[in-house]
Design a protein around this motif. Structure first.
Motif, PDB file in Angstrom:
ATOM      1  N   ASN A  78       0.832  -1.198   0.000  1.00  0.00           N
ATOM      2  CA  ASN A  78       0.000   0.000   0.000  1.00  0.00           C
ATOM      3  C   ASN A  78       0.862   1.241   0.000  1.00  0.00           C
ATOM      4  N   LYS A  79       0.274   2.298  -0.451  1.00  0.00           N
ATOM      5  CA  LYS A  79       0.897   3.618  -0.353  1.00  0.00           C
ATOM      6  C   LYS A  79      -0.175   4.573   0.147  1.00  0.00           C
ATOM      7  N   ARG A  80       0.173   5.308   1.197  1.00  0.00           N
ATOM      8  CA  ARG A  80      -0.721   6.315   1.748  1.00  0.00           C
ATOM      9  C   ARG A  80      -0.009   7.665   1.686  1.00  0.00           C
ATOM     10  N   GLN A  81      -0.684   8.603   1.088  1.00  0.00           N
ATOM     11  CA  GLN A  81      -0.161   9.973   1.067  1.00  0.00           C
ATOM     12  C   GLN A  81      -1.301  10.892   1.511  1.00  0.00           C
ATOM     13  N   PRO A  82      -1.540  10.924   2.813  1.00  0.00           N
ATOM     14  CA  PRO A  82      -2.697  11.665   3.304  1.00  0.00           C
ATOM     15  C   PRO A  82      -2.362  13.137   3.548  1.00  0.00           C
ATOM     16  N   ASP A  83      -3.189  13.978   3.034  1.00  0.00           N
ATOM     17  CA  ASP A  83      -3.126  15.406   3.360  1.00  0.00           C
ATOM     18  C   ASP A  83      -1.795  16.045   2.979  1.00  0.00           C
ATOM     19  N   ARG A  84      -1.382  15.812   1.728  1.00  0.00           N
ATOM     20  CA  ARG A  84      -0.255  16.592   1.231  1.00  0.00           C
ATOM     21  C   ARG A  84      -0.752  18.017   1.004  1.00  0.00           C
ATOM     22  N   ARG A  85      -0.077  18.970   1.635  1.00  0.00           N
ATOM     23  CA  ARG A  85      -0.518  20.357   1.560  1.00  0.00           C
ATOM     24  C   ARG A  85       0.526  21.206   0.849  1.00  0.00           C
ATOM     25  N   ILE A  86       0.067  22.032  -0.065  1.00  0.00           N
ATOM     26  CA  ILE A  86       0.944  22.945  -0.796  1.00  0.00           C
ATOM     27  C   ILE A  86       0.423  24.361  -0.593  1.00  0.00           C
ATOM     28  N   VAL A  87       1.313  25.227  -0.178  1.00  0.00           N
ATOM     29  CA  VAL A  87       0.982  26.637   0.043  1.00  0.00           C
ATOM     30  C   VAL A  87       1.850  27.474  -0.897  1.00  0.00           C
ATOM     31  N   GLU A  88       1.215  28.358  -1.640  1.00  0.00           N
ATOM     32  CA  GLU A  88       1.937  29.196  -2.597  1.00  0.00           C
ATOM     33  C   GLU A  88       1.692  30.668  -2.268  1.00  0.00           C
ATOM     34  N   ARG A  89       2.752  31.462  -2.348  1.00  0.00           N
ATOM     35  CA  ARG A  89       2.643  32.914  -2.156  1.00  0.00           C
ATOM     36  C   ARG A  89       3.332  33.605  -3.315  1.00  0.00           C
ATOM     37  N   GLN A  90       2.838  34.775  -3.650  1.00  0.00           N
ATOM     38  CA  GLN A  90       3.442  35.539  -4.730  1.00  0.00           C
ATOM     39  C   GLN A  90       3.522  37.005  -4.339  1.00  0.00           C
ATOM     40  N   LYS A  91       4.486  37.692  -4.947  1.00  0.00           N
ATOM     41  CA  LYS A  91       4.510  39.146  -4.867  1.00  0.00           C
ATOM     42  C   LYS A  91       4.880  39.694  -6.240  1.00  0.00           C
ATOM     43  N   ASP A  92       4.380  40.878  -6.525  1.00  0.00           N
ATOM     44  CA  ASP A  92       4.590  41.493  -7.832  1.00  0.00           C
ATOM     45  C   ASP A  92       4.793  42.985  -7.625  1.00  0.00           C
ATOM     46  N   PRO A  93       6.024  43.395  -7.269  1.00  0.00           N
ATOM     47  CA  PRO A  93       6.274  44.818  -6.968  1.00  0.00           C
ATOM     48  C   PRO A  93       5.872  45.743  -8.104  1.00  0.00           C
ATOM     49  N   GLY A  94       5.963  45.265  -9.334  1.00  0.00           N
ATOM     50  CA  GLY A  94       5.596  46.115 -10.470  1.00  0.00           C
ATOM     51  C   GLY A  94       4.140  46.498 -10.482  1.00  0.00           C
ATOM     52  N   ASN A  95       3.301  45.683  -9.810  1.00  0.00           N
ATOM     53  CA  ASN A  95       1.874  45.974  -9.721  1.00  0.00           C
ATOM     54  C   ASN A  95       1.459  46.324  -8.296  1.00  0.00           C
ATOM     55  N   GLY A  96       2.445  46.768  -7.497  1.00  0.00           N
ATOM     56  CA  GLY A  96       2.136  47.264  -6.163  1.00  0.00           C
ATOM     57  C   GLY A  96       1.975  46.210  -5.092  1.00  0.00           C
ATOM     58  N   ILE A  97       2.300  44.942  -5.383  1.00  0.00           N
ATOM     59  CA  ILE A  97       2.210  43.882  -4.372  1.00  0.00           C
ATOM     60  C   ILE A  97       3.623  43.627  -3.862  1.00  0.00           C
ATOM     61  N   ASP A  98       3.961  44.283  -2.751  1.00  0.00           N
ATOM     62  CA  ASP A  98       5.348  44.266  -2.266  1.00  0.00           C
ATOM     63  C   ASP A  98       5.612  43.176  -1.235  1.00  0.00           C
ATOM     64  N   GLN A  99       4.570  42.514  -0.740  1.00  0.00           N
ATOM     65  CA  GLN A  99       4.747  41.446   0.229  1.00  0.00           C
ATOM     66  C   GLN A  99       4.231  40.134  -0.342  1.00  0.00           C
ATOM     67  N   TYR A 100       4.901  39.051   0.066  1.00  0.00           N
ATOM     68  CA  TYR A 100       4.399  37.741  -0.326  1.00  0.00           C
ATOM     69  C   TYR A 100       3.022  37.532   0.289  1.00  0.00           C
ATOM     70  N   GLN A 101       2.077  37.062  -0.532  1.00  0.00           N
ATOM     71  CA  GLN A 101       0.745  36.798  -0.008  1.00  0.00           C
ATOM     72  C   GLN A 101       0.074  35.693  -0.815  1.00  0.00           C
ATOM     73  N   ILE A 102      -0.874  35.033  -0.152  1.00  0.00           N
ATOM     74  CA  ILE A 102      -1.621  33.982  -0.832  1.00  0.00           C
ATOM     75  C   ILE A 102      -2.765  34.600  -1.617  1.00  0.00           C
ATOM     76  N   ASP A 103      -3.282  33.818  -2.541  1.00  0.00           N
ATOM     77  CA  ASP A 103      -4.451  34.232  -3.309  1.00  0.00           C
ATOM     78  C   ASP A 103      -5.422  33.059  -3.356  1.00  0.00           C
ATOM     79  N   GLN A 104      -6.536  33.245  -4.045  1.00  0.00           N
ATOM     80  CA  GLN A 104      -7.515  32.181  -4.173  1.00  0.00           C
ATOM     81  C   GLN A 104      -6.849  30.915  -4.726  1.00  0.00           C
ATOM     82  N   SER A 105      -7.157  29.782  -4.140  1.00  0.00           N
ATOM     83  CA  SER A 105      -6.676  28.464  -4.584  1.00  0.00           C
ATOM     84  C   SER A 105      -5.176  28.268  -4.391  1.00  0.00           C
ATOM     85  N   PHE A 106      -4.517  29.171  -3.639  1.00  0.00           N
ATOM     86  CA  PHE A 106      -3.087  29.033  -3.408  1.00  0.00           C
ATOM     87  C   PHE A 106      -2.769  28.078  -2.252  1.00  0.00           C
TER      88      PHE A 106
END
Length: 941
Positions: A481-509
């Motif tokens: 058997n192989k069990r891989q329960p609750d693998r969680r991935i968290v993604e953050r982005q920043k885009d200084p060119g569009n005024g987002i200067d801090q890493y932050q999550i977004d929808q579905s991130f």
């Protein structure tokens, strides 16, 4: 400081080797020959020892032996071999610097028929026994014994198998034989099939099997009628310890450290108490009450599942791991009854808890090289820190029963074998860098991964000899058997060119997914061996047999993402908070951060296959020739059921294969022979490869998808090998091989706007050929008493052919190295109980990721994404062992002492405006595994 420690460590080892050799004082030699008293034939593999000492050897293929370093003075020699009466000489007068000759004829011990029974189970846990068996086999094979494993101090089967000629290991656990990846190889344990431990391909994870459970490991490289036809690289036969020679108990404790991992900061996500035994999956599974599909329009259901459906522990803690730990317990018991019945028990328990850090790991992906500006074109460029804790738990219980035979013409043996292993892996990865596909974004990512793999193999087996007829059978059951329960991935982005200067999550991130894989195999086999003219000195032999196998697999997944409504009642700036603060219970609910079910039924499947096989073959001796020829008929059916939103779909694949084979041997004399082998084999698609389900691979930041239209590959195999056995436990061999593939199954991918979707496809054909050299030799002939050399090397070349009008390009087969080198220098002094070894390993650069032209507008250098290669590296290990007393032994080993980087690279080429072809190099992945050191204390009773 580390460099000084390594330098001192190497100097100490060399001084110990030199001083051990220099410490030897002048002594005498005992040489002689051991023959069968009745037939006058050599007795091969007889044990020869000097009474009252630990000095011993075994007779070679001519029955000869040589004992060196025998102290001057009177000595008695004991000679023994199964089914013969033990022989003990009278006192021999040994003189320093002189040779004493002792020739002996052993008398068969007919009265003790239980010893004759044991002859049917030849001991191949020593180099001499294994090589003797290989020499008498009709097939092309290579292997290693428990004796060799003890010398190298390898910890698991993955480390053991890479010492065998033509073998390399991929991802520290998958075997590559003669340049052919794991899908082209097959594995049996104790004569029975084992299930795959991976979801995406047929592959046995060799790292899950502790080396202490192994009696021997042999890799058959030429097809034969009695071996299943679904292999083309190698058929790996693993034999665990079964019949004990004596009663014993052994305890061992190993502790060690890695200079990159231990005593440094190590990040992890806390689990449960069950993590300590590899069973941490249960605490991470979906909670009861979570429906098969969450109705996103049902507010009450979304709220309940969001708040109560999952284990919510997003903390990332840090510790400094001290020493890695490994425990081993083994027990051997034999019971002899007065009526001649014999019972045997071999049991083992294994446990290990180890840590591994890969720090500042470069992890990049590139688009087409920018030849106009001569610059790399990054799609992704990340730096990863990855922290992994592995816990392995293993158990083995093998029982044997040898009833007292009525006479020497009726011999029976029964075995009940059980093997269980569990691996739990808790891994945390942090990633930082940028993505540049549809736009440029700075990114941070985290992966919380816990995965467990469990396997059990059980088997009943019998071996019966009635006069000249031999019948053996087995019935087995395996589960993985192989069990891989609750693998969680968290993604953050920043885009200084569009005024987002801090890493932050977004929808579905924020996403989490669950995988459950269960595979069962039931198998049964019966084999018959019948000499047609038993009175002949070398009779013609008929071999025939039947084999049946039924395998099932279920694969289930769930996938979820988190979303929230604009204007939801959440803390100011919550998207930039650490993940454990974002996911506080007060922030969860249908009107706040809530779950969104992304599960697709099409990502699940169930499958089964049936294999019925029959074979017949003749072994025909013709003077110095021996011809072993026959055929195997296999009826194979696979059924894969995939699920849709409206209806399910079942696809069935039927194959009927008649697989002929020929293994011819020419014996120049008892020490040398030439083998020629031909056979046809197949490579059938696996369950996962036929399912259209998809899975996201975080390491490759890509999706993996099956292909229901795959066809089986057909392989023609040709081998030629010369073997020379100079003495007992020694071999020098040189072989050549060639393989021709029709419809080989290879990886491919499509570019979905910068994100890759990997899949499988049939190429047109492929060719693979190479040379193998193996040397195992005692170095006493050079004046180096107690020293021996083991060396093997392979040169391999391959080419996969694709349609000329496609976007794939001809290339070497994935996973194939152009060369492999393994060597070891061993010193063993039984007189002082000391042994040492220096081991070296190197593999040539091999394709681990396939490239392609970026579009179908012609295959030119300027629009090609090149293949990804794992680069060559040198690995040096050193082992030391000192027996402290009759009970205790101390072992020390250093692994990967050079600690060279593990590098993966691409080599783009482009043509300049002036027509010059330029070559460049770019790193896709690079990290340093560090050096590892281990100290082991062994107590044997």
């Amino acid at each position: 400081m580390i460099k000084k420690f390594i330098r001192s460590y190497l100097i100490l080892n060399l001084l110990l080797l030199a001083s051990a050799a220099a410490a030897q004082t002048p002594s005498g030699v005992i040489r002689g020959t051991v023959l069968d008293a009745k037939s006058k034939q050599p007795v091969i593999g007889a044990s020869v020892s000097v009474d009252g000492t630990a000095m011993g050897t075994a007779t070679d293929l001519e029955g000869k032996f040589l004992l060196t370093g025998v102290p001057a003075g009177p000595s008695s020699v004991r000679i023994s071999f199964l089914s013969y009466k033990p022989f003990t000489s009278g006192p021999l007068t040994i003189k320093g610097g002189e040779s004493t000759e002792l020739n002996v004829e052993l008398v068969e011990e007919v009265s003790e028929l239980e010893n004759v029974v044991v002859v049917a189970t030849r001991k191949v846990n020593s180099d001499a026994g294994l090589l003797s068996q290989m020499r008498e086999m009709s097939l092309v094979a290579s292997g290693t014994s428990a004796q060799a494993i003890a010398k190298t101090q390898d910890r698991d089967a993955a480390e053991v198998v890479r010492r065998i000629p033509g073998i390399s290991i991929l991802d520290d656990k998958f075997v590559v034989v003669r340049g052919l990846a794991q899908r082209y190889n097959n594995v049996w344990i104790n004569g029975g099939a084992v299930p795959s431990s991976e979801a995406d391909t047929r592959s046995f994870s060799f790292d899950i099997l502790p080396s202490s459970q192994l009696d021997n490991m042999m890799i058959v490289k030429s097809p034969a009628p009695e071996i299943p036809g679904d292999f083309s690289g190698g058929f790996v036969l693993i034999r665990t310890k079964v019949l004990p020679e004596k009663n014993s108990i052994q305890l061992s404790y190993t502790t060690g450290f890695n200079n990159v991992t231990n005593f440094h900061d190590f990040k992890y996500n806390p689990g449960s108490a069950a993590d300590a035994f590899g069973f941490g999956s249960a605490s991470r599974e979906l909670r009861s009450g979570v429906p098969d599909r969450v109705d996103d329009s049902n507010t009450e259901q979304v709220d309940r599942v969001t708040k109560n459906g999952f284990r919510e522990d997003w903390r990332v803690k840090s510790r400094r791991p001290l020493w890695d730990q490994k425990f081993n317990f083994a027990i051997n018991r034999k019971f002899d009854r007065e009526n001649g019945d014999r019972f045997g028990l071999v049991g083992a328990l294994n446990y290990s808890n180890t840590n591994k850090s890969f720090l500042n790991m470069e992890n990049s992906r590139y688009g087409i090289y920018n030849g106009d500006e001569d610059t790399k074109n990054y799609s992704y460029k990340y730096t990863d820190n990855q922290y992994t804790n592995d816990v392995k738990l293993g158990a083995m219980l093998n029982l044997s029963y040898l009833p007292a035979p009525k006479d020497e013409n009726h011999i029976n043996k029964y075995e009940f074998r059980n093997l269980f292993n569990q691996l739990g892996r808790n891994r945390y990865t942090e990633r930082e860098g940028f993505q540049n596909i549809s736009g440029y974004y700075d990114q941070q990512k985290e992966e919380f991964l816990y995965a467990s793999r469990g396997s059990y193999t059980g088997q009943f087996a019998g071996d019966h000899r009635i006069r000249h007829t031999r019948l053996d059978w087995n019935a087995g059951y395996s589960y993985a058997n192989k069990r891989q329960p609750d693998r969680r991935i968290v993604e953050r982005q920043k885009d200084p060119g569009n005024g987002i200067d801090q890493y932050q999550i977004d929808q579905s991130f924020i996403s989490r997914d669950f995988i459950r894989l269960d595979e069962h195999i039931a198998s049964a086999a019966v084999n018959l061996s019948q000499p047609l003219n038993p009175s002949a000195e070398r009779p013609i032999e008929l071999k025939a047999g039947l084999y049946g196998e039924y395998k099932t697999r279920t694969y289930d997944t769930r996938a979820f993402e988190y979303k929230w409504d604009i204007g939801a009642d959440l803390p100011q700036g919550f998207a930039s908070l650490p993940i454990w603060e974002i996911m506080l219970p007060s922030n969860l609910g249908a009107d706040k951060i809530h779950i969104n079910d992304q599960s697709e039924r099409s990502d699940n499947y169930k499958a089964n296959n049936h294999l019925e096989a029959a074979y017949a073959a003749f072994n025909i001796p013709l003077g110095k020739f021996n011809i072993y020829a026959g055929a195997r008929l296999e009826l194979f059916r696979t059924a894969v059921t995939t699920y849709g939103n409206v209806s399910d779909k079942k696809r069935t694949y039927d194959y009927t294969n008649l697989l002929p084979s020929l293994n011819a041997t020419y014996n120049f004399n008892r020490k040398s022979l030439l083998r020629l082998a031909y056979g046809m084999t197949v490579n059938r698609p696996e369950f996962r490869e036929l399912s259209p389900s998809t899975y996201e691979d975080f390491d490759m930041y890509s999706l993996v998808m099956g292909n229901p239209n795959l066809k089986q590959a057909v392989v023609q195999n040709l081998d030629l090998r010369y073997e020379w056995y100079p003495a007992s436990g020694e071999i020098i061999s040189l072989g050549a091989f060639y393989k021709r593939f029709k419809n080989p199954i290879e990886w491919t991918y499509t570019d979905a706007g910068g994100s890759y979707i990997y899949s499988f496809q049939n190429a047109l054909s492929a060719d693979l050929y190479g040379l193998e050299l193996e040397v195992k030799k005692d170095l006493a002939f050079m004046g180096l008493r107690n020293f021996s050399l083991a060396f093997n090397a392979s040169w391999i070349k391959s080419n996969v052919h694709f349609p000329s009008d496609g976007i794939e390009h001809d290339r070497p087969m994935q996973g194939q190295s152009p060369y492999l080198v393994n060597t070891g220098l061993f010193y063993q002094n039984d007189k002082i109980g000391f042994s040492a070894a220096v081991l070296y390993n190197r593999i040539g650069k091999r394709i681990v990721g396939i490239g392609r032209t970026a579009d179908s507008q012609g295959n030119t250098q300027n629009n090609t994404i090149p293949d990804i290669y794992e680069m060559p590296r040198n690995a040096v290990d050193i082992t030391l062992s000192q027996r402290l007393s009759k009970v205790f032994e101390l072992k020390l080993s250093g692994r990967d002492l050079l600690a060279e980087n593990i590098d993966f690279k691409q080599f783009p080429t482009f043509t300049t405006a002036s027509g010059t072809v330029e070559h460049r190099e770019q790193v896709t992945k690079s990290y340093n595994p560090g050096r590892s050191f281990f100290l082991t204390v062994v107590a044997a009773f």
